[in-house]
Design an enzyme around this catalytic site. Structure first.
Site: not given
Length: 389
Positions: A177, A231, A234, A237, A257, A284, A287, A291
């Site tokens: 990351d 997805c 849907c 999110c 966000c 957070c 979202c 799912c």
């Protein structure tokens, strides 16, 4: 060779290992447009490294393959997903059968948190004159030891195997990351998962709860088949986002966000967005939790032994009393060091203001005398919010 690497990855504790070429990701143009729109906020490093993100050969000249790896941090089925923040909708909702998607957009002058449904959480505590020890919400991934530290040696080990298999001229770099790579796009191309409408990667085996890491190498390895979006219709999110940061499917404005506001943003949180933060003090998960693919997620074994259970029920007042040394002791070896004391206590002040309990006023009044101006500003806002109710 490919299966040898994959087996070593499994032995090291990775939950999935896939391969793709080092060709430029097709979404590079989308990244450039997103940056031009300023949706990255203060994350200047994204713009600074944009050319490398668009072309892996600039990261490692002669790169042929990118190995993408997933490490699950999914909780056990009996664990609470996110303290003090209500989940939205049924976890068994089919991606092909979405709920009503009439998401509400904030209007000028309106409390965003109440408008998006989060305000009901703080108002309920206020009405019951409630417990100040009610836990704040910390993003699930941050309730573990810092994943960078956990995965570092394992990636070094796997990268060394790749170099050994490729011979003396093979070069490999690993990232957790941290590298200038469009890792979600590369992971989708490698078949590890697909990018959801919330712009995060979703795995059919791991749900939304996993860390990504990569090894980019000059060794050429046959690529895996890519994954495609699953997805369907849907939009859970999008509906779940408290600040409407997901402006449209696959379109995130990071400036709205809550993860950005509570972690990446170094200065003041915009006043109009503070109510929507609710009791979240670091990140957070709304979202992600919304799912329906999470019903397939299994608890990860590697991260399980690195859980920091004390972060499941943090005491807001206790956190607000931390001095610099206490902050470092409390959060040593965790991702939460990233916010520094000033950032975390800023977030705690906002959470206490949203909870609206007068019992927090003495602690907030003390914080309003803190040497750090950022903490003072948000403590005063919280005091004004509580006393005006």
């Amino acid at each position: 060779m490919k299966e040898t690497i994959r087996q070593r990855a499994r032995d090291l504790g990775f939950d999935d290992c896939r391969f793709t070429t080092a060709a430029p990701p097709e979404s590079a143009g989308h990244l450039q447009r997103w940056l031009e729109q300023g949706r990255h906020g203060e994350m200047a490093y994204l713009a600074r490294n944009a050319p490398k993100r668009a072309n892996p050969d600039l990261v490692l000249p002669g790169a042929k393959t990118i190995i993408t790896l997933a490490t699950s941090y999914a909780a056990s089925p009996d664990e609470s997903p996110s303290p003090n923040v209500p989940s939205r909708g049924s976890p068994h909702q089919s991606p092909q059968s979405p709920p009503d998607t009439s998401a509400v957009r904030p209007v000028p002058g309106e409390r965003a948190g109440v408008r998006a449904g989060l305000g009901k959480t703080s108002l309920s505590f206020m009405a019951h004159g409630s417990r100040i020890t009610t836990p704040a919400a910390i993003a699930r991934y941050a309730r573990y030891a810092d994943y960078h530290d956990v995965l570092r040696d394992k990636l070094k080990n796997l990268s060394a195997l790749v170099d050994q298999l490729g011979g003396p001229n093979t070069q490999s770099l690993w990232y957790v990351d941290t590298g200038p790579l469009l890792e979600r796009d590369l992971a989708q191309r490698a078949g590890l998962g697909f990018i959801g409408k919330h712009t995060n990667l979703i795995s059919r085996q791991l749900g939304n709860w996993f860390f990504l890491s990569e090894i980019i190498t000059t060794l050429e390895i046959e690529p895996d088949d890519p994954e495609h979006n699953r997805c369907g219709n849907c939009t859970r999110c999008i509906t779940a986002c408290p600040t409407n940061a997901i402006r449209a499917p696959f379109e995130l404005d990071a400036r709205l966000c809550i993860s950005y506001l509570t972690i990446e943003l170094k200065g003041s949180i915009p006043v109009e967005l503070r109510p929507a933060i609710g009791s979240r003090i670091y990140g957070c998960d709304d979202c992600l939790e919304a799912c329906p693919w999470n019903r397939f997620a299994c608890a990860g074994q590697l991260m399980k032994s690195h859980a920091r259970t004390e972060f499941e029920t943090p005491d807001l007042i206790g956190l607000l009393s931390l001095d610099a040394a206490g902050f470092k002791r409390r959060f040593a070896g965790t991702p939460m060091l990233r916010t520094k004391r000033r950032g975390l206590l800023r977030n705690v002040c906002v959470a206490l203001g949203n909870l609206g309990n007068p019992a927090s006023l003495p602690a907030l009044q003390k914080a309003a005398q803190d040497p750090e101006p950022l903490i003072v500003e948000h403590a005063k806002w919280a005091i004004e919010t509580i006393t005006s109710l």
